[in-house]
Design a protein around this motif. Sequence first.
Motif, short mmCIF file in Angstrom:
data_model
loop_
_atom_site.label_atom_id
_atom_site.label_comp_id
_atom_site.label_asym_id
_atom_site.label_seq_id
_atom_site.Cartn_x
_atom_site.Cartn_y
_atom_site.Cartn_z
N PHE A 1 27.21 4.51 -7.37
CA PHE A 1 28.02 3.57 -7.88
C PHE A 1 28.74 3.83 -9.09
O PHE A 1 28.08 3.68 -10.42
CB PHE A 1 27.52 2.12 -7.61
N TYR B 1 31.65 8.05 -4.47
CA TYR B 1 31.58 7.26 -5.24
C TYR B 1 32.08 6.00 -4.84
O TYR B 1 33.34 6.11 -3.94
CB TYR B 1 32.15 7.65 -6.31
N THR B 2 31.85 4.71 -5.04
CA THR B 2 32.26 3.65 -5.24
C THR B 2 32.90 2.61 -6.21
O THR B 2 31.26 2.72 -6.40
CB THR B 2 32.44 2.49 -3.74
N LYS C 1 25.75 7.22 -2.04
CA LYS C 1 26.60 6.29 -2.94
C LYS C 1 25.72 5.87 -3.54
O LYS C 1 24.79 6.22 -4.13
CB LYS C 1 26.58 5.13 -1.72
N CYS D 1 30.33 1.66 -12.27
CA CYS D 1 30.31 0.10 -12.98
C CYS D 1 31.32 0.68 -13.78
O CYS D 1 31.59 1.24 -14.39
CB CYS D 1 29.41 0.51 -13.48
N ILE E 1 22.05 -2.96 -7.25
CA ILE E 1 22.14 -1.49 -6.06
C ILE E 1 20.75 -1.66 -5.22
O ILE E 1 20.43 -2.15 -4.69
CB ILE E 1 23.01 -0.28 -7.23
N ASP F 1 28.90 -7.62 -9.00
CA ASP F 1 26.80 -7.75 -9.36
C ASP F 1 26.80 -9.13 -9.00
O ASP F 1 25.40 -9.18 -9.78
CB ASP F 1 26.81 -6.51 -10.23
N THR G 1 21.23 -3.01 -2.23
CA THR G 1 21.31 -1.85 -0.92
C THR G 1 20.39 -0.99 -0.44
O THR G 1 19.06 -1.41 -0.55
CB THR G 1 22.49 -0.81 -1.95
N ILE H 1 23.49 5.42 -9.76
CA ILE H 1 24.71 4.93 -11.26
C ILE H 1 25.54 5.87 -11.93
O ILE H 1 25.07 7.27 -12.51
CB ILE H 1 23.61 4.04 -11.35
N THR I 1 21.01 7.45 -3.95
CA THR I 1 21.92 6.74 -4.27
C THR I 1 21.27 7.08 -5.90
O THR I 1 21.07 8.11 -6.56
CB THR I 1 21.60 5.60 -3.75
N GLY J 1 24.46 -3.90 -13.21
CA GLY J 1 24.27 -2.65 -11.99
C GLY J 1 23.16 -2.16 -11.79
O GLY J 1 23.19 -1.96 -10.20
N LEU K 1 32.16 -0.50 -8.34
CA LEU K 1 30.88 -1.94 -8.85
C LEU K 1 31.22 -2.88 -10.31
O LEU K 1 31.65 -2.49 -11.18
CB LEU K 1 29.48 -1.74 -9.09
#
Length: 247
Positions: A8, A23-24, A6, A10, A66, A43, A70, A77, A75, A62, A26
Amino acid sequence: MGKEYKVFCCTHIDTECFNDPLYTLLHTGADYDGKKYKNMLADNTGDNISNKKDKFDGLVTGLYWIWKNTNYEITGICSYRGYMSYDGKKPIGLNETKELFENKQIDFIAARAEVPMSIYATTKKYEAEIFARNMHNPFEYLREAVEYVDPAYLNAFDHVMYKGSILNCRHTFITRRKYFALYCEWIFNVMTKYDQILKEKHYQFSGYRFYGGIIEIMERVWIINNPINVLELPIIMITEQNVGYIN
């Protein structure tokens, strides 16, 4: 079961990220912004520094979130507009990332940019007010903080700051959880000590996101001081209209 991946993306606005399961979104600096977005992580839950966006930058708040909240095995960013690219045409996706970490044994994928002079000279030229306002090189205090946390990083720091012209930029990277945690522990320890030193010296901070810019420089110090298998990629910027490079 396969590894969990994953990254994130931002953001400070209600938007979308690149359409790939890697991707997701945040929302970073959520406390500072005072906004809420539906269907988006924020966050300002759990252990966080969300209200410090003005000092650290949203990507840094962020990063902290994370780290503390998490536990994905792989992972990373990035920003909702800026992504690393493996083929130069689109952002790196889940399948490519799995190939790199599972078959090619990459440990850390980092964004790379080059500047025409050393990091110190570039900063002094384009951020001259930092030096003029305080009549002191702020990187000397940063070096003190690095030495306090772990003097083994001093050679890497001196090389990156005064000789190097490569920057691992924009707080954009993907790595194994082990290295994500090690990097975050180191950088936030350094920044805590740096903050203490600057306050003791009555140093005048250079406005919004001061520490965010410092942390961006420091990522390369950590990378070259750790014996890990690193792949560096360019960043592509995505807008609704086009895709463009940042070299």
